[in-house]
Design a protein around this motif. Structure first.
Motif, short mmCIF file in Angstrom:
data_model
loop_
_atom_site.label_atom_id
_atom_site.label_comp_id
_atom_site.label_asym_id
_atom_site.label_seq_id
_atom_site.Cartn_x
_atom_site.Cartn_y
_atom_site.Cartn_z
N GLU A 148 24.31 22.65 -50.41
CA GLU A 148 24.38 21.24 -50.06
C GLU A 148 25.63 20.54 -50.61
OE1 GLU A 148 21.63 17.19 -50.20
OE2 GLU A 148 20.80 19.09 -50.92
N ALA A 185 23.76 23.34 -44.73
CA ALA A 185 23.87 24.40 -45.73
C ALA A 185 22.89 25.52 -45.42
CB ALA A 185 23.62 23.84 -47.13
N ARG A 245 28.46 18.96 -48.15
CA ARG A 245 28.74 17.51 -48.22
C ARG A 245 30.24 17.28 -48.43
NH1 ARG A 245 25.07 16.06 -51.31
NH2 ARG A 245 23.74 15.16 -49.72
N ALA A 290 24.15 17.42 -44.74
CA ALA A 290 24.64 18.47 -45.66
C ALA A 290 23.59 19.51 -45.99
CB ALA A 290 25.20 17.84 -46.93
N LYS A 291 22.40 19.09 -46.34
CA LYS A 291 21.36 20.06 -46.73
C LYS A 291 20.97 20.95 -45.56
CE LYS A 291 16.90 20.47 -48.98
NZ LYS A 291 15.85 19.78 -49.72
#
Length: 105
Positions: free
Chosen positions: A49, A19, A53, A15-16
């Motif tokens: 993030e 992003a 997610r 996710a991070k």
């Protein structure tokens, strides 16, 4: 030396990184067509993030990552079972995003 490429389903642990990649590729492509205020507003509501997610964990979506020598360089997001008026089958798939980093060095 041959580059190693891998395509796989994204996980919450991506996710991070996704992003950052999503915002970078979006800004690289669309900054010249928009005001800084509009770009910032879009990026704040579309990337980040927690947003990535949630999208990765959404059962109605699939998120895919492309890695080149272990570095995430592209990703795609699909929306599943999206009705499409021009397709006569019961369901369809929408390509929501297909982002590729323009700088692969």
């Amino acid at each position: 030396m041959t580059a190693s490429t891998q395509t796989r389903r994204a996980t919450a642990q991506d996710a991070k990184t996704l992003a950052v990649l999503a915002e970078k590729t979006f800004r690289d492509t669309y900054t010249r067509f928009n005001t800084p205020e509009n770009m910032q507003a879009h990026c704040e509501t579309s990337f980040g993030e927690p947003i990535q997610r949630a999208e990765i964990e959404d059962p109605g979506r699939e998120s895919w990552v492309v890695e080149l020598d272990g570095r995430r360089v592209a990703f795609a997001q699909l929306i599943l079972d999206r009705p499409c008026p021009s397709v006569t089958d019961a369901s369809g798939i929408e390509i929501l995003r297909f982002y590729v980093d323009a700088v692969l060095n």
